[in-house]
Design a protein around this motif. Structure first.
Motif: not given
Length: 208
Positions: A93-101, A118-134
């Motif tokens: 839901x968060x990612x689909x809403x457009x969250x950067x991280x 990093x987010x201010x620079x436009x980079x995507x920031x994800x917790x490692x466990x979240x990244x794995x699941x995505x």
């Protein structure tokens, strides 16, 4: 130039802790706070932040819905979800809403500070466990469980130990462990309980 940050969390103590954590950084400037999603919309409109740290579970308007509305009105703002929850539904839901991280509240201080930059620079920031699941979801890895892996996972759901599962399926305990490791990797989890929970959430296993 300082990164302008708004902190959104419905728990005042948690919010104060996050603000205090960021306040020690010369290049980060907390310009506003909000206690729910609706208040966040007003604060963002008034303060024009670069980054919003957004809690998920809040009264009146939750974080995912608030993220969508913030970005619809202010597409230049970066929203980073900061939450204690990491269920697949919350993440999507968060990612689909457009969250950067998407970060968890147990993120170490230095990692959180760097994530805001990093987010201010436009980079995507994800917790490692979240990244794995995505990654697992995007690949559809959960659909690739073999018939044997499904049998092992079903036996785990029934509460079987590795030895019991091996005896039931006529395989060695070492083979059971190998199947479990493959299941964990495919589902993006780290333990048996999460494997069963995620499998039920995704409809791989029936609800108990």
């Amino acid at each position: 130039m300082s990164v302008r940050v708004v902190v959104v969390d419905d728990h005042p103590v948690v919010r104060a802790g996050i603000v205090g954590l960021l306040a020690g950084e010369d290049d980060l400037d907390v310009v506003g706070e909000a206690g729910d999603g609706l208040q966040a919309l007003d604060v963002v409109a008034a303060e024009s932040p670069d980054v919003v740290l957004m809690d998920l579970r809040m009264p009146r308007l939750d974080g995912a819905a608030a993220t969508g509305r913030v970005l619809a009105a202010h597409p230049e703002v970066r929203v980073v979800v900061l939450t204690t929850y990491e269920s697949d539904a919350d993440i999507l839901r968060a990612v689909e809403a457009g969250a950067t991280g998407y970060l968890l509240k147990d993120t170490p201080r230095e990692d959180l500070v760097e994530a805001v930059r990093a987010a201010a620079r436009g980079e995507t920031v994800l917790a490692p466990s979240v990244a794995r699941r995505l990654v697992a979801q995007v690949r559809g890895d959960d659909q690739r469980l073999t018939a044997r892996e499904l049998e092992v996972l079903a036996a785990v759901a029934r509460g079987g130990s590795n030895g019991q599962i091996g005896a039931e399926l006529f395989i060695s305990e070492a083979t059971v462990k190998t199947h479990l490791l493959r299941i964990f990797t495919k589902l993006g989890v780290d333990d048996r309980t999460r494997a069963v929970t995620v499998a039920i959430e995704r409809g791989i296993l029936p609800s108990p």
